[in-house]
Design an enzyme around this catalytic site. Sequence first.
Site, mmCIF file in Angstrom:
data_model
loop_
_atom_site.group_PDB
_atom_site.id
_atom_site.type_symbol
_atom_site.label_atom_id
_atom_site.label_comp_id
_atom_site.label_asym_id
_atom_site.label_seq_id
_atom_site.Cartn_x
_atom_site.Cartn_y
_atom_site.Cartn_z
ATOM 1 N N ASP A 35 16.136 -24.263 145.996
ATOM 2 C CA ASP A 35 14.988 -25.015 146.709
ATOM 3 C C ASP A 35 14.856 -26.451 146.691
ATOM 4 O O ASP A 35 14.863 -27.103 147.723
ATOM 5 C CB ASP A 35 13.491 -24.161 146.687
ATOM 6 C CG ASP A 35 13.598 -22.854 147.177
ATOM 7 O OD1 ASP A 35 14.446 -22.370 147.626
ATOM 8 O OD2 ASP A 35 12.494 -21.995 146.675
ATOM 9 N N SER A 36 15.238 -26.796 145.294
ATOM 10 C CA SER A 36 14.971 -28.307 145.096
ATOM 11 C C SER A 36 15.939 -29.179 145.857
ATOM 12 O O SER A 36 15.842 -30.181 146.472
ATOM 13 C CB SER A 36 15.142 -28.433 143.717
ATOM 14 O OG SER A 36 16.234 -28.154 143.188
ATOM 15 N N LEU A 85 13.415 0.205 177.782
ATOM 16 C CA LEU A 85 14.038 1.792 177.592
ATOM 17 C C LEU A 85 13.451 2.942 178.000
ATOM 18 O O LEU A 85 12.311 2.777 177.715
ATOM 19 C CB LEU A 85 14.667 1.852 176.199
ATOM 20 C CG LEU A 85 15.572 0.643 175.795
ATOM 21 C CD1 LEU A 85 15.874 0.881 174.337
ATOM 22 C CD2 LEU A 85 16.713 0.582 176.505
ATOM 23 N N GLU A 113 20.677 1.452 166.518
ATOM 24 C CA GLU A 113 19.937 0.422 165.750
ATOM 25 C C GLU A 113 18.524 1.009 165.511
ATOM 26 O O GLU A 113 17.966 1.751 166.115
ATOM 27 C CB GLU A 113 20.002 -0.453 166.498
ATOM 28 C CG GLU A 113 21.442 -1.152 167.303
ATOM 29 C CD GLU A 113 21.236 -1.904 168.362
ATOM 30 O OE1 GLU A 113 20.692 -3.103 168.138
ATOM 31 O OE2 GLU A 113 21.907 -1.825 169.447
ATOM 32 N N LYS A 115 14.695 0.200 165.614
ATOM 33 C CA LYS A 115 13.957 -0.309 166.953
ATOM 34 C C LYS A 115 12.896 -1.013 166.076
ATOM 35 O O LYS A 115 11.807 -0.622 165.696
ATOM 36 C CB LYS A 115 13.414 0.835 167.711
ATOM 37 C CG LYS A 115 12.624 0.438 168.893
ATOM 38 C CD LYS A 115 11.943 1.584 170.012
ATOM 39 C CE LYS A 115 11.253 1.060 170.857
ATOM 40 N NZ LYS A 115 10.270 0.293 170.640
ATOM 41 N N ASP A 117 9.604 -3.075 165.662
ATOM 42 C CA ASP A 117 8.263 -3.216 166.228
ATOM 43 C C ASP A 117 7.806 -4.599 166.391
ATOM 44 O O ASP A 117 7.011 -5.128 165.457
ATOM 45 C CB ASP A 117 7.423 -2.180 165.548
ATOM 46 C CG ASP A 117 6.280 -1.770 166.539
ATOM 47 O OD1 ASP A 117 6.121 -2.048 167.441
ATOM 48 O OD2 ASP A 117 5.348 -1.241 165.873
ATOM 49 N N TYR A 222 19.756 -8.532 169.139
ATOM 50 C CA TYR A 222 20.503 -7.205 169.433
ATOM 51 C C TYR A 222 21.389 -7.153 170.755
ATOM 52 O O TYR A 222 22.022 -6.234 170.808
ATOM 53 C CB TYR A 222 19.496 -6.115 169.420
ATOM 54 C CG TYR A 222 18.334 -6.016 170.423
ATOM 55 C CD1 TYR A 222 18.508 -6.076 171.887
ATOM 56 C CD2 TYR A 222 16.917 -6.450 170.120
ATOM 57 C CE1 TYR A 222 17.532 -6.359 172.718
ATOM 58 C CE2 TYR A 222 16.091 -6.504 170.983
ATOM 59 C CZ TYR A 222 16.274 -6.355 172.094
ATOM 60 O OH TYR A 222 15.343 -6.623 173.119
ATOM 61 N N LYS A 287 22.473 3.508 172.093
ATOM 62 C CA LYS A 287 23.302 2.981 173.045
ATOM 63 C C LYS A 287 24.790 3.490 173.224
ATOM 64 O O LYS A 287 25.428 3.561 172.125
ATOM 65 C CB LYS A 287 23.243 1.438 173.121
ATOM 66 C CG LYS A 287 21.976 0.791 173.040
ATOM 67 C CD LYS A 287 22.186 -0.616 172.608
ATOM 68 C CE LYS A 287 20.661 -1.298 172.610
ATOM 69 N NZ LYS A 287 20.718 -3.024 172.118
ATOM 70 N N LYS A 311 11.630 7.738 169.707
ATOM 71 C CA LYS A 311 10.208 7.155 168.957
ATOM 72 C C LYS A 311 9.791 7.906 168.078
ATOM 73 O O LYS A 311 9.478 9.112 167.944
ATOM 74 C CB LYS A 311 9.165 6.897 170.026
ATOM 75 C CG LYS A 311 9.391 6.127 171.112
ATOM 76 C CD LYS A 311 9.531 4.581 170.684
ATOM 77 C CE LYS A 311 8.274 3.867 170.519
ATOM 78 N NZ LYS A 311 7.286 3.744 171.618
ATOM 79 N N CYS A 405 -27.316 -9.832 150.951
ATOM 80 C CA CYS A 405 -26.114 -9.262 150.273
ATOM 81 C C CYS A 405 -26.476 -8.073 149.203
ATOM 82 O O CYS A 405 -27.471 -8.215 148.617
ATOM 83 C CB CYS A 405 -25.672 -10.545 149.368
ATOM 84 S SG CYS A 405 -24.339 -10.564 147.821
ATOM 85 N N CYS A 408 -26.408 -9.884 145.308
ATOM 86 C CA CYS A 408 -27.305 -10.674 144.869
ATOM 87 C C CYS A 408 -28.841 -10.838 145.830
ATOM 88 O O CYS A 408 -29.734 -11.827 145.532
ATOM 89 C CB CYS A 408 -26.891 -12.195 144.872
ATOM 90 S SG CYS A 408 -26.549 -13.014 146.319
ATOM 91 N N CYS A 423 -21.954 -14.020 152.404
ATOM 92 C CA CYS A 423 -22.725 -14.307 151.494
ATOM 93 C C CYS A 423 -22.405 -15.878 150.984
ATOM 94 O O CYS A 423 -21.472 -16.146 150.520
ATOM 95 C CB CYS A 423 -22.906 -13.563 149.947
ATOM 96 S SG CYS A 423 -23.965 -14.123 148.766
ATOM 97 N N CYS A 428 -23.445 -15.845 143.408
ATOM 98 C CA CYS A 428 -23.550 -14.366 143.642
ATOM 99 C C CYS A 428 -22.779 -13.859 142.925
ATOM 100 O O CYS A 428 -21.436 -14.171 142.680
ATOM 101 C CB CYS A 428 -22.896 -14.440 144.923
ATOM 102 S SG CYS A 428 -22.532 -12.575 145.399
#
Length: 668
Positions: A35-36, A85, A113, A115, A117, A222, A287, A311, A405, A408, A423, A428
Amino acid sequence: MEDKLALEQRVKELHKLLNEYGHAYYVLDRPIVPDSEYDARLKELIGIEEAHPDLIMPDSPTQRVGGEVLPGFSQVVHDTPMLSLSNVFNEEDIREFDRRVRADAGDVRYVCELKIDGLAISLKYEQGRFVQGSTRGDGTVGEDITMNLRTIRAIPLTLTEPVDIEARGEAYMPKKSFMKLNEAREEDGLDVFANPRNAAAGSLRQLDPKIAASRNLSVFMYGMGGNGADYGLSAHSDSLEYLAKLGFRTNPETKRCRDIEEVLKFVESWQDRRPDLPYEIDGIVIKVDLFHKQEELGFTAKSPRWATAYKFPAEEVVTKLTDIELTVGRTGVVTPTAILEPVRVAGTTVSRASLHNGDLIREKDVRIGDEVVVRKAGDIIPEIVMTLAERRTGNEEPYEMPTHCPACDSELVHLEEEVALRCVNPQCPAQLQESVIHFVSRNAMNIEGVGEKVVAQLFGEGLIKDAADLYSLTEEQLIGLDRMGEKSASNLIAAISQSKKNSLEKLLFGLGIRHVGQKAAQILAREFGTLDALRLATGEQLTAIHEIGEKVADSVVTYFSNEDVGKVLGKLEAAGVNTEYTGPRKRDIPTDGPLAGKTVVLTGKLEGFTRNEAKAALESLGASVTGSVSKKTDLLVAGEDAGSKLEKAESLGIEIWDEAALSRAISE
């Protein structure tokens, strides 16, 4: 003139490098630099662009953070309609789909494939450059969400080939991101999203692109608009390979099937495996593979005849709601929780479900004693779908949120733009207890042995009132607690003492400053170096940091201006808790270190380093530290009792260092 030409060339080089790094990280899930290294190159590019705005290109990697707030979304007419679909719901439906296909097109092979969501999207490229992104809309006309889609790092701004193409796919929110987002929204007193799909759609339909940029969305592509034959392709499976070649992210869990029997096996295999995925799926897309077979089958008015979507059945169960409990979080938000008669849902036993806030209870007319329908949102979080009002006996009790609350007895407030009750009493006891639980957690100060039950006992016995009091505990005080013997007490005191050495970012995250998560804590610690420097920082100084926005800056300034906070920090410093950043400062990380570009794995027990210290040391040498050994591993650092990772590294001929070699590399 020569200097300007040199800068232009350097900008092009940085674009190429950052795109390669981003593709490996966000598309292939195989980082090639630490990352550096990415941060250093990005910072260099930002510096050039700030000094020379005319060198800022639309496809620059710096242009993903979001721009100005949009006045609204314009409409986009799709060149080729984005049809939905047809759906099938069981084995017989799938077989009937196959019979219709073979009756019109003869023998076919299929591609299956997952599906995803999420939200269907279309991405347009001209000469390999991303120029427009849109939603599916009604299939003919969608909304232009280009600026929001640019913030998704898995979407390439420039392709590997200068082609004109329209790619289609699904934008989604990973499950972890969904949970973090809802936790943060609940903490802020806002409505939570019902599921990852709604969260993704809601994120991409924000007029402020910075919101989309903060949501950690991703995509799987896709297919393509138009005919794949235009690109010399003969099958849908070929188009997926071509999209990947161009730099798009495609789903690896795709399978070519010779016949419908293989399709059914694939569908069945994912019925039980779907909870293990880091993203949500709601079915399998089937497909016909060959394009000329697709053309033979054609379309109905609404959907292609050559594809369908199986589904998954939503697993919903009925149980009884026996009570509603209230919890007070560390930010004061009061959350109602439904207590349920235990029931199995999606593989686990569920006995509690969050009701989030009083508005939801009223909206769903939830009453104590109701029979309710329960499911898991995104296969993760138990939720009440509905109450079965027709089954009521008359003994059910309507529920009203309290005005005070439960911890408290302070009056609860409804802050502007929040749906939650909060609160606001800083003393608290419930908030203080939750804040200590957060302080000792693994990602914060990591004080092993101090769990929720121990914290509850410490508060119950009056031994602590805040996190700083942990450092004044004695073994004698602890021995009197439930299930706390001499050895346990000694170990706990040692763990508390050890936590004093943590680097500043662990302390900052542990303090629970609102909106400051792990990443923000790391950035602030690196930038300011000491707690004192951060406490004196102004809002302008904070927002000057590239990754820090106004919300975080305001929260930090407000936090450190609180007198009670100042007292706690004073106690922590007096106890000897480290308040300095001990990791590599961003500007001190070499970009050409001896291990630059190397992938390194740690294994076994090290005597002179903790695992995090060793990781930080290797990263300071330029290495990318990963968790598993593969052919792409360049170096293994092995301590005592190294096991299977060492054996695998030896079998692959990977270079191996012992702890002494690591120490020498650091000291050179």
